[in-house]
Design an enzyme around this catalytic site. Structure first.
Site, short mmCIF file in Angstrom:
data_model
loop_
_atom_site.label_atom_id
_atom_site.label_comp_id
_atom_site.label_asym_id
_atom_site.label_seq_id
_atom_site.Cartn_x
_atom_site.Cartn_y
_atom_site.Cartn_z
CG HIS A 10 -2.16 1.15 1.32
ND1 HIS A 10 -2.22 1.82 2.32
CD2 HIS A 10 -2.93 1.37 0.36
CE1 HIS A 10 -3.34 2.55 2.15
NE2 HIS A 10 -3.60 2.38 0.78
CD GLU A 37 -3.09 2.65 -3.44
OE1 GLU A 37 -4.23 3.18 -3.33
OE2 GLU A 37 -2.08 2.61 -2.31
CG ASP A 39 -2.99 7.43 -3.02
OD1 ASP A 39 -4.21 6.67 -3.10
OD2 ASP A 39 -2.26 7.18 -2.00
CG HIS A 52 -3.80 9.87 0.73
ND1 HIS A 52 -4.66 10.35 1.58
CD2 HIS A 52 -4.24 8.63 0.62
CE1 HIS A 52 -5.58 9.68 2.15
NE2 HIS A 52 -5.31 8.41 1.28
CD GLU A 112 -7.06 5.61 -4.29
OE1 GLU A 112 -6.37 5.05 -3.44
OE2 GLU A 112 -7.90 6.48 -4.03
O1 G3P Z 1 -6.58 1.87 -3.28
C1 G3P Z 1 -6.85 1.64 -1.82
C2 G3P Z 1 -6.73 2.45 -0.92
O2 G3P Z 1 -5.35 2.98 -1.02
C3 G3P Z 1 -7.71 3.46 -0.83
O3 G3P Z 1 -7.96 4.50 0.37
O4 G3P Z 1 -7.22 6.58 1.40
O5 G3P Z 1 -5.58 4.90 1.35
O6 G3P Z 1 -6.13 6.09 -0.72
P1 G3P Z 1 -6.38 5.44 0.37
MG MG Z 2 -4.79 4.82 -2.34
#
Ligand code: G3P
Ligand code: MG
Length: 250
Positions: A10, A37, A39, A52, A112
Site C-alpha cells: 500500500h 498501490e 495515489d 494522497h 489510484e
Molecule cells: O486503493 C486502496 C486504498 O489506498 C484506498 O484508500 O485513502 O488509502 O487511498 P486510501
Molecule cells: Mg490509495
C-alpha cells in the site's frame, strides 16, 4: 477475474517508508513486493504526481495544496521528513518517474486516481492519457496497470480516454448500486474497505464475475479470513508481517 497479484504494498512501502515516494517503491521492492498501490493527483499545471492528501500539513510540511502548486515546485518539496529524518531528501515524485521505476523493475501497479474535488474529469483524463503514452513507450515487456478510484466521474473519464486500461471501482462502505456502477464503468473489479466486507457480499461480487480487492489489511489473521471468503487480493501497510507470498493457509 483477477489476473493480478494477490498481495499489494500500500502506497509503495506501507508503513515502512514515506508513502507515495520513490523511496517507498524501493522499500516495497526490497521486501520482495512486485505489486504496489499508490495515489495520483494533478498539480496546478495539470501534471500527475503521487500524493494522497490534497492539502499540505501531513506528508508535506506547512500550508498550501497540490492543486495550487506547480509540479516543478512539488518536485522540490520534502516528502520524507514527516516520516523520518533519514528520508529528508525524498521529494514528491512525478507519476511518470514512478511508472518508469515500476516498469523497469517489473512491478505491477494499481494506480489510484485521486482527484482534488472539482478536478475529477481532468484528473481521470490526464492520468489515463499519460498512462497510455508511457505504456506504449515502455514496449512489449510493459506490465498493464489497473486504475482504481472512489470517483466515478474520474474513472468514467479514464474509460473514455483509455478504454483498454482496466478499471476497478473503489467503495468504502456497501452501496446497493455497486453492480450497476461496475457495469457502467465496464470495470473488472470492486475494491472495497475490508472493514465493511461481509462473506455474503463477497460471494455476490464473485458470483457476478468481478474481481474483489480489499484495502487495507494489516493483520495476518484478517488476511486469511477474507481470502477464505473469496477475496482475490488486498493491499497492506504491514509488508513486514504480510509477505508478497502470503496465502490463506499461511
Ligand atoms: O486503493 C486502496 C486504498 O489506498 C484506498 O484508500 O485513502 O488509502 O487511498 P486510501
Ligand atoms: Mg490509495
Amino acid at each position: 477475474m483477477w489476473p493480478y497479484p494477490k498481495i499489494v504494498a500500500h502506497r509503495g512501502g506501507g508503513s515502512l517508508a514515506p508513502e507515495n515516494t520513490l523511496a517507498a517503491m524501493q522499500c516495497g521492492l526490497n521486501y520482495g513486493f512486485k505489486a504496489v498501490e499508490f495515489d495520483v493527483m494533478l498539480s496546478k499545471d495539470g501534471i500527475p504526481v503521487l500524493m494522497h492528501d490534497p492539502d499540505f500539513g501531513r506528508t508535506i510540511a506547512g500550508t498550501g495544496s497540490v492543486a495550487t502548486t506547480l509540479a516543478r515546485d512539488l518536485f522540490q518539496m520534502d516528502a520524507g521528513s514527516w516520516f523520518d529524518s533519514r528520508f529528508a531528501d525524498v521529494h514528491v515524485p512525478s507519476y511518470e518517474d514512478v511508472f518508469s521505476f515500476c516498469q523497469a523493475h517489473q512491478i505491477w501497479m494499481n494506480v489510484e486516481i485521486k482527484p482534488v474535488p472539482g478536478f475529477e474529469q481532468e484528473t481521470g483524463h490526464t492520468v489515463a492519457r499519460l498512462t497510455q503514452e508511457l505504456f506504449r513507450k515502455t514496449g512489449e515487456e510493459a506490465i498493464p496497470p489497473l486504475f482504481s478510484s472512489f470517483s466515478l466521474e474520474a474513472l468514467m473519464s479514464a474509460k473514455d480516454a483509455a478504454p483498454e486500461i482496466a478499471r476497478g471501482y473503489l467503495l468504502d462502505e456497501f452501496d446497493p448500486g455497486w453492480r450497476e456502477t461496475l457495469d457502467s464503468l465496464s470495470a473488472v473489479a470492486l475494491h472495497t474497505n475490508q472493514k465493511y466486507l461481509t462473506p455474503v457480499w463477497a460471494k455476490e461480487i464473485k458470483n457476478a464475475g468481478f474481481g474483489l480487492f480489499c484495502y487495507t489489511v494489516n493483520a495476518p489473521a484478517r488476511g486469511r479470513e477474507i481470502l477464505q471468503w473469496g477475496v482475490d487480493g488486498f493491499c497492506t501497510d504491514r509488508i513486514d508481517l504480510i509477505g508478497a507470498d502470503f496465502a490463506e493457509d499461511s
